[in-house]
Design a protein around this motif. Structure first.
Motif, short mmCIF file in Angstrom:
data_model
loop_
_atom_site.label_atom_id
_atom_site.label_comp_id
_atom_site.label_asym_id
_atom_site.label_seq_id
_atom_site.Cartn_x
_atom_site.Cartn_y
_atom_site.Cartn_z
N LEU A 184 -8.46 -9.25 8.43
CA LEU A 184 -7.29 -9.97 7.90
C LEU A 184 -6.09 -9.82 8.82
N LEU B 100 -8.14 -0.83 -2.36
CA LEU B 100 -7.79 -1.17 -0.98
C LEU B 100 -8.62 -0.35 -0.02
N GLN B 101 -8.87 -0.92 1.14
CA GLN B 101 -9.50 -0.16 2.22
C GLN B 101 -8.53 -0.12 3.40
N CYS B 102 -8.48 -1.20 4.20
CA CYS B 102 -7.50 -1.16 5.29
C CYS B 102 -6.08 -1.31 4.76
N GLY B 103 -5.93 -1.92 3.60
CA GLY B 103 -4.61 -2.04 2.99
C GLY B 103 -3.76 -3.18 3.50
N PHE B 104 -4.30 -4.00 4.39
CA PHE B 104 -3.48 -5.07 4.96
C PHE B 104 -3.18 -6.16 3.92
N CYS B 105 -4.14 -6.43 3.05
CA CYS B 105 -3.93 -7.47 2.03
C CYS B 105 -3.16 -6.94 0.83
N CYS B 137 -9.08 -10.91 0.72
CA CYS B 137 -9.25 -9.54 1.16
C CYS B 137 -10.55 -9.51 1.95
N ARG B 138 -10.54 -8.89 3.11
CA ARG B 138 -11.74 -8.88 3.94
C ARG B 138 -12.55 -7.60 3.75
N CYS B 139 -11.96 -6.60 3.11
CA CYS B 139 -12.61 -5.29 3.09
C CYS B 139 -13.32 -4.94 1.80
N THR B 140 -12.73 -5.25 0.67
CA THR B 140 -13.16 -4.59 -0.57
C THR B 140 -14.26 -5.29 -1.34
S1 FES Z 1 -8.18 -3.98 2.08
FE1 FES Z 1 -8.47 -4.78 4.09
S2 FES Z 1 -8.06 -6.86 3.76
FE2 FES Z 1 -7.99 -6.09 1.76
#
Ligand code: FES
Ligand code: FES
Lengths: 771, 158
Positions: A184, B100-105, B137-140
């Motif tokens: 993202l 959240l994982q990377c937390g960007f979203c 969200c790309r991670c969760t």
């Molecule tokens: S936690 Fe990585 S994009 Fe949502």
């Protein structure tokens, strides 16, 4: 109290949920900005670059003797190609950087970039692997015999005989569309020059800070110590941020050249056109089965479109060679012949993406199993039961050794959860009403946590593998765990602190994990390939063991007791069976500030360093998808998704489940939605999120996760690693389910993503064929 | 480049006097001029929702607005969510449910959920899912985000 096995809240989160975290773009204030001028054509000769007079514009001519990137595999069938940092006289894909413009803001830099005119004379291009393989196809790189730039052949020698004795021979074809890992947060780099030391600090959105420092320093011909690389918060990567972006090296070059701080923040369009892509494979398999439906031989032809340039450090061999070596997956057969080819084309370079070639090879093997089950008239579970590996260690036809796993058990458990009999009854009822539900299984192995012994077999010039952990207890009794891995969403700070806390008898909150900073951490390989929990975890375990021994010895000095009688628990060192004890912070104080009280010969301070470099292990899982296909719209709805996962010991089960769910979502996307598309002249058509379609919450069902925990000797902590598995198994499960749904219509699926328009086409073709 | 304009933005209850080009997006202005970098940019073309903030209580994509359009409105960003160091129930719930994982979203999802739940505190089930499908969200794999918002909704109704 033990912390391993507890789903404690992540220590990473407070900064992220309050907006205090710093991602790369948040560090770009006060910097001049770079915009890249990129090739609009897939192949061509550069005749000139015209720019406004007063603009700060740089082309390859300015770079002087700065080297080009030549990723290297030492194999006779590997063709090394030099990638210039900016295109010199030719361009080889749409989006290739040709010039760069520097201005005081991103807006002005982009305005100026628009005024730069590239005079490029187009030449013939090849934009797909099949076009590149045609006799007489234009060559992407001069001086090569063909567009095949890497190949791997394996032949156990007895394949023809096995086919002659076969009861059934089954052919399978699968094509996986090209994808973007699409973190993202797109890529970005900020180079800050320190006026006093002239040292550059490169903040970069990367998975591999140390390796990035090496290659950038090499390219600029400066000592590595002149460069300090920091990975700030990274907004997802999935492999895309492990390969070197030439832009990062250029940002450092500019900062040195201009004597000031410079940043490049990639936008989404650039991320689609010019960041690394993945997948884009075509596989053809012939498989021989005996009369009992046992697979006896596979003959495979694998083609991977590897794009215009090899990526550093893993090279463009990574996809085809891994596919060739790991195609057998969890199935037991010993006759195997494979030809795998990496084909260069005038398209964006490729880098690993979660799972690398395994999502596609799992799709191929699992389509094979379902097709064979149908041919033999047995159910999909029975065919897998007959063919899965069951005794360990198992040596595959390609020589890969699998440690203890639970392949059959995961399948049986998944079948139980789904209740196949009940599902078949519902399916039959639904079909009578003109509805099309289906179920699909996928059993797979996920090779994880492999270190140098395994990477060395790939003959990479840059051979990753080990991880070193430098562990320090400071005078206040807090522990710093300095690691070479570079997590970016995986929760490793939390998991490692749990692991270390248990070893030292302290609370995880007293354990700080330091990562992503080349000045503060030992050289390491970053985070990729499901390796960090296994390898950095293993090294942390070893270092913590040494540190524990030192704490115990010093506590023994203080308490006048023998070290063997001392246990560390709840933040204290206590003499077993007594109430005599001393707090660990106090031990740390004495170790640092009262070292004269230590037994003669003891080192002051508390520090331990350990390295772990395992050969690797295998996680395994069974995925089951239940879908319903709307044959009018071609839309596929996921009704259920079940995962039975065996990743060994679970350090933090909540984080583990998060990794699985996220991977499955990407796998579902691979199966149904996402595709990077080029037209015949090599123009990329998917350049925004309106064209490239990652799933939203509406498309992803609840992922039902069950665990098995096979404990292995192949990982010192017992944890097997699992970052990629979700993405590896899901496409096959989904596509087998769609095939099962459409079986009454006679549709055979050979291509992903199975987008609504493809599904409608397949149905139409099948019905026309039947009519 | 066109003439700069002096405007005042009201963000998280605080006034920011900024000088911007008329073409500068609200997102860029909040990030660069107000120095509130918790609002993230994932696409800059209105699809991903990472830049979601509240304008007069409603979730909007700040990459699709110009700063000069936003004088006289109340803007809320993720930085204003916790008060006096006490996390908002949504923040607590994202933390608790591993949302959240990377937390960007995450900032975008938090603001989207806040706006949606304040407008309709009873939002649940499919309609909640539909609202949350506005952001990527790309991670969760999303399920923990849904669980977090559902849990926060219950707390916010109390
Ligand atoms: S936690 Fe990585 S994009 Fe949502
Ligand atoms: S950045 Fe605004 S919607 Fe993506």
């Amino acid at each position: 109290m033990r912390f391993v096995g507890e789903g404690i809240r992540r220590r990473e989160d407070p900064a992220l949920i309050t907006g205090r975290s710093r991602f790369i773009a948040d560090l770009s204030h006060e910097c001049d900005a770079v915009a890249f001028v990129r090739s609009p054509v897939a192949a061509g000769h550069i005749r000139g670059v015209e720019a406004p007079d007063d603009a700060r514009v740089f082309t390859a001519a300015h770079l002087g003797d700065m080297g080009s990137v030549v990723p290297m595999l030492h194999r006779p069938d590997y063709v090394p190609v030099a990638q210039p940092l900016l295109a010199t006289d030719q361009v080889k894909y749409v989006g290739e950087p040709v010039a760069m413009v520097v201005a005081d803001s991103r807006h002005s830099a982009e305005d100026l970039a628009e005024q730069v005119f590239l005079d490029i004379e187009p030449v013939d291009e090849v934009s797909s692997a099949s076009a590149a393989l045609v006799d007489g196809a234009p060559r992407v790189h001069h001086g090569t015999d063909s567009n095949v730039v890497v190949s791997g052949n394996i032949d156990t020698g007895d394949v023809d005989r096995a086919f002659r004795s076969a009861a059934q021979v089954i052919g399978i074809e699968v094509t996986s569309g090209r994808q973007s890992a699409m973190p993202l947060e797109a890529r970005g780099a900020v180079a800050i020059k320190d006026a006093a030391s002239e040292r550059i600090t490169l903040y970069a959105s990367t998975q591999m800070p140390h390796v990035l420092r090496t290659i950038v320093a090499d390219l600029l011909r400066i000592p590595e110590s002149d460069l300090h690389v920091i990975a700030p918060s990274v907004g997802g990567a999935f492999g895309q941020k492990m390969a070197l972006p030439t832009e990062y090296a250029l940002v450092v070059w500019l900062a040195r050249r201009l004597g000031q701080s410079v940043c490049w923040i990639e936008d989404r369009r650039e991320n689609f056109t010019s960041s690394f892509h993945a997948r884009d494979h075509q596989y053809r398999l012939e498989a021989a089965f005996d009369g009992e439906a046992r697979l006896i031989a596979v003959d495979a032809d694998l083609v991977a479109n590897v794009g215009a340039y090899s990526c550093y450090p893993v090279t463009w061999g990574v996809e085809p060679l891994m596919a060739a070596a790991e195609l057998p997956g969890p199935y037991d057969f010993q006759s195997y012949r494979v030809r795998a080819r990496g084909v260069t084309t005038n398209t964006c370079p490729m880098s690993p993406y979660r799972g690398v070639s395994r999502p596609v090879l799992t799709l191929a093997m699992e389509r094979l199993m379902d097709t064979a089950a149908e041919r033999f008239g047995i159910d999909p579970i029975e065919i897998r039961r007959r063919n899965l590996i069951t005794s360990f260690p198992y040596r595959s036809a390609t020589g890969v050794v699998y440690d203890e796993g639970s392949y059959i058990q995961s399948l049986e458990r998944a079948a139980e959860v789904i209740d196949m009999e009940a599902f078949r009854r519902t399916q039959e009822e639904a079909r009578k009403q003109g509805r099309y539900p289906g179920v699909g299984f996928s059993v797979f192995s996920e090779r994880t946590g492999y270190g140098t012994p395994t990477f060395a077999q790939r003959s990479m010039e840059v051979t990753p593998g080990y991880e070193t952990v430098d562990m320090i207890m400071d005078p206040s009794g807090n522990v710093e765990v300095r690691i070479g891995a570079s997590p970016h969403g995986q929760g490793l700070v939390t998991s490692l602190s749990q692991l270390v806390a248990d070893e030292l008898g302290v609370h995880p909150e007293t354990v700080q994990v330091v990562h992503g900073d080349t000045d503060r951490t030992p050289y390491g390989w970053g985070t990729f390939a499901s390796r960090s929990m296994v390898i950095s975890g293993g090294a942390s375990h070893l270092a913590a063991g040494k540190l524990r021994d030192s704490i115990v010895e010093i506590a023994g000095d203080i308490l006048e007791a023998a070290p063997v009688d001392i246990v560390l628990t709840d933040g204290k060192a206590v003499v077993r069976g007594t109430d005599k004890g001393v707090s660990i912070p106090e031990v740390a104080r004495v170790a640092h500030h009262q070292s004269h009280r230590l037994k003669p010969g003891r080192d002051p301070g508390l520090r331990a360093v350990a390295t772990y470099d395992p050969a690797g292990t295998f996680s395994n899982a069974c995925h089951v998808a239940v879908v319903e296909v709307d044959i009018e719209t071609g839309g596929v709805r996921l009704e259920r998704f079940v995962v039975v996962e065996d990743a060994g010991l679970l350090i933090n089960p909540v984080i583990v489940d998060g990794q699985i769910a996220g991977g499955v979502a990407q796998g579902i996307a691979n199966a149904l939605f996402e595709e990077i598309i080029y037209d015949e002249s090599g123009n990329i058509l998917t350049t925004s999120l309106l064209d490239y379609l990652p799933p939203t919450m509406s498309e992803i069902p609840r992922i039902e996760i069950h665990h098995l925990e096979t404990i292995t000797d192949a990982s010192i902590t017992g944890a097997k690693g699992l970052g990629e598995g979700g993405a590896i198994g899901a496409p096959a499960a989904v596509i087998n389910a769609v095939s099962d749904a459409l079986r009454p219509l006679g549709v055979g699926i050979t291509e992903i993503p199975a987008t609504p328009s493809r599904v409608r086409d397949w149905i139409r073709i099948a019905l026309e064929g039947a009519a | 480049m066109t003439a700069l304009r002096d405007i005042t933005l009201l963000v998280n209850g605080q006034e920011y006097a900024v000088r911007v080009e008329p073409r500068k997006t609200l997102a860029d202005t909040i990030r660069e001029d107000c120095r509130l970098t918790g609002t993230h940019l994932g696409c800059e073309h209105g699809v991903c929702g990472a830049c979601t903030i509240l304008v007069d209580g409603s979730p909007v994509r700040s990459c699709l607005l110009f700063a000069v359009q936003c004088e006289g409105v109340e803007i809320e960003t993720v930085e204003g969510l916790a008060s006096d160091g006490v996390l908002h129930p949504l923040q607590e719930a994202f933390w608790e449910h591993h949302g959240l994982q990377c937390g960007f979203c995450t900032p975008g999802f938090l603001m989207l959920a806040k706006g949606a739940l304040e407008e309709d505190p009873g939002l649940t089930g499919e309609s909640l899912k539909e609202v949350l499908s506005s952001n990527l969200c790309r991670c969760t794999g999303y399920q923990n985000i849904l669980a977090a918002v559902e849990a926060a909704a219950v707390r916010m109704r109390r």
